[in-house]
Design an enzyme around this catalytic site. Structure first.
Site, PDB file in Angstrom:
ATOM      1  N   GLY A  12       0.784  -1.232   0.000  1.00  0.00           N
ATOM      2  CA  GLY A  12       0.000   0.000   0.000  1.00  0.00           C
ATOM      3  C   GLY A  12       0.813   1.278   0.000  1.00  0.00           C
ATOM      4  N   MET A  90      -4.369  -6.476  -6.819  1.00  0.00           N
ATOM      5  CA  MET A  90      -3.914  -7.507  -7.748  1.00  0.00           C
ATOM      6  C   MET A  90      -5.039  -8.478  -8.103  1.00  0.00           C
ATOM      7  SD  MET A  90      -1.022  -6.213  -8.142  1.00  0.00           S
ATOM      8  CE  MET A  90       0.096  -7.326  -8.985  1.00  0.00           C
ATOM      9  N   LEU A  93     -10.382  -7.602 -12.998  1.00  0.00           N
ATOM     10  CA  LEU A  93     -11.755  -7.152 -12.730  1.00  0.00           C
ATOM     11  C   LEU A  93     -12.686  -7.526 -13.878  1.00  0.00           C
ATOM     12  CD1 LEU A  93     -10.652  -3.682 -11.398  1.00  0.00           C
ATOM     13  CD2 LEU A  93     -11.642  -5.530 -10.026  1.00  0.00           C
ATOM     14  N   ASN A 107      -5.945   3.301 -12.264  1.00  0.00           N
ATOM     15  CA  ASN A 107      -5.002   2.256 -11.884  1.00  0.00           C
ATOM     16  C   ASN A 107      -3.590   2.776 -12.120  1.00  0.00           C
ATOM     17  OD1 ASN A 107      -4.103  -0.429 -11.204  1.00  0.00           O
ATOM     18  ND2 ASN A 107      -3.714  -0.793 -13.382  1.00  0.00           N
ATOM     19  N   HIS A 109       0.130   1.114 -13.151  1.00  0.00           N
ATOM     20  CA  HIS A 109       0.771  -0.113 -13.619  1.00  0.00           C
ATOM     21  C   HIS A 109       2.268   0.157 -13.768  1.00  0.00           C
ATOM     22  CE1 HIS A 109       1.148  -3.980 -15.557  1.00  0.00           C
ATOM     23  NE2 HIS A 109       1.896  -3.399 -16.474  1.00  0.00           N
ATOM     24  N   LEU A 144      -7.271  -5.770 -19.736  1.00  0.00           N
ATOM     25  CA  LEU A 144      -6.298  -5.691 -18.637  1.00  0.00           C
ATOM     26  C   LEU A 144      -5.141  -4.734 -18.968  1.00  0.00           C
ATOM     27  CD1 LEU A 144      -5.372  -6.929 -15.876  1.00  0.00           C
ATOM     28  CD2 LEU A 144      -4.027  -8.551 -17.232  1.00  0.00           C
TER      29      LEU A 144
END
Ligand code: GAR
Length: 210
Positions: A12, A90, A93, A107, A109, A144
Site C-alpha cells: 500500500g 492484484m 476485474l 489504476n 501499472h 487488462l
C-alpha cells in the site's frame, strides 16, 4: 468534497502517498475508505492509523469472479465514491465492475504502457534490453492494463539493474505521479475524449526521473 475509495492488496505504499498528499496539499477530497481483498495487506494498518475506514473482502470466499466483484462494488458504493483508485490491487476485474465505474476508476501499472501489461514488468523490461522503464496511471477499461493514459513516469534502466533495483527506482516515481493524477481528477482538470486524456491547463503528463 470528493470521496475517494482506494483498493489495495498488499504493502500500500501508493495508497500512503495519496493519503499523505491529499492531507498535505489539502485537496477538496477525503479518502473515504481503503478496501483490500487480503486481510494481511500491510496498508490496512496505515489507513486505520490515519482514521480511515477499512474493509476486507476475501476473494477466496466467493465462487465466481462475478460474485466477488458484485459484492466488492456493493462495499465500495457504501462509501459513495466519486473516484475509485486501484493501488496495487492484484485482481483481474470483470467487465461489469469496470463499466460500473467507467470514467472514475484509476489504476497504476509499473510499466510504460502499452508495453508490458501483466506481471513481472521490470524483469521483462530488463530482459528485453529496454533502456527506459517506468509506470503509467490510466483510466481502467475492461482490457487488462489498458485504458486512457493520465500520466507516465520514465526512468533509465541501468546495465547492472536487477528486478529489485529497477522496481525501487520506478516506485519512487509512482509515488509522485499517482497522487498528482488523483489530484488532477479531484480538481476536474482532466479532459477525457476518444480514449485520450489531456490536462486542461497543459500540465506535464510525463515525468522523467533518475
Ligand atoms: C506498485 O508497483 C504498482 O504499480 C503495482 O503493484 C505495486 C503495488 O505497490 N501494480 C500492479 O502491478 C498492477 N498491475 P504498493 O502496494 O506499495 O502501492
Amino acid at each position: 468534497m470528493k470521496n475517494i475509495v482506494i483498493l489495495i492488496s498488499g504493502r500500500g505504499s501508493n495508497m500512503e502517498a495519496i493519503v499523505d498528499t491529499c492531507a498535505s496539499e489539502q485537496w477538496p477530497a477525503r479518502i473515504a475508505a481503503v478496501v483490500s481483498n487480503k486481510a494481511s495487506a500491510g496498508g490496512l494498518q496505515f489507513a486505520a492509523s490515519r482514521g480511515i475506514a477499512t474493509a476486507v473482502l476475501d476473494h477466496k470466499a466467493f465462487e465466481t469472479r462475478e460474485a466477488f466483484d458484485a459484492e466488492l462494488a456493493r462495499v465500495i458504493d457504501g462509501y459513495a465514491p466519486d473516484l475509485v483508485v486501484l493501488a496495487g490491487f492484484m485482481r483481474i476485474l470483470t467487465e461489469g465492475f469496470v463499466r460500473h465505474y467507467e470514467g472514475r476508476l484509476l489504476n497504476i501499472h509499473p510499466s510504460l504502457l502499452p508495453a508490458f501489461p501483466g506481471l513481472h514488468t521490470h524483469q521483462r523490461a530488463i530482459d528485453a534490453g529496454c533502456k527506459l522503464a517506468g509506470a503509467t496511471v490510466h483510466f481502467v477499461t475492461p482490457e487488462l492494463d489498458h485504458g486512457p493514459i493520465v500520466a507516465q513516469a520514465a526512468v533509465p534502466v541501468l546495465n547492472d539493474d536487477t528486478e529489485d533495483s529497477l522496481s525501487a527506482r520506478v516506485l519512487k516515481q509512482e509515488h509522485v505521479i499517482y497522487p498528482r493524477a488523483v489530484k488532477w481528477f479531484v480538481e476536474d482538470a482532466l479532459d477525457l475524449q476518444d480514449g485520450l486524456v489531456r490536462h486542461k491547463a497543459g500540465a506535464a503528463q510525463l515525468l522523467v526521473g533518475d
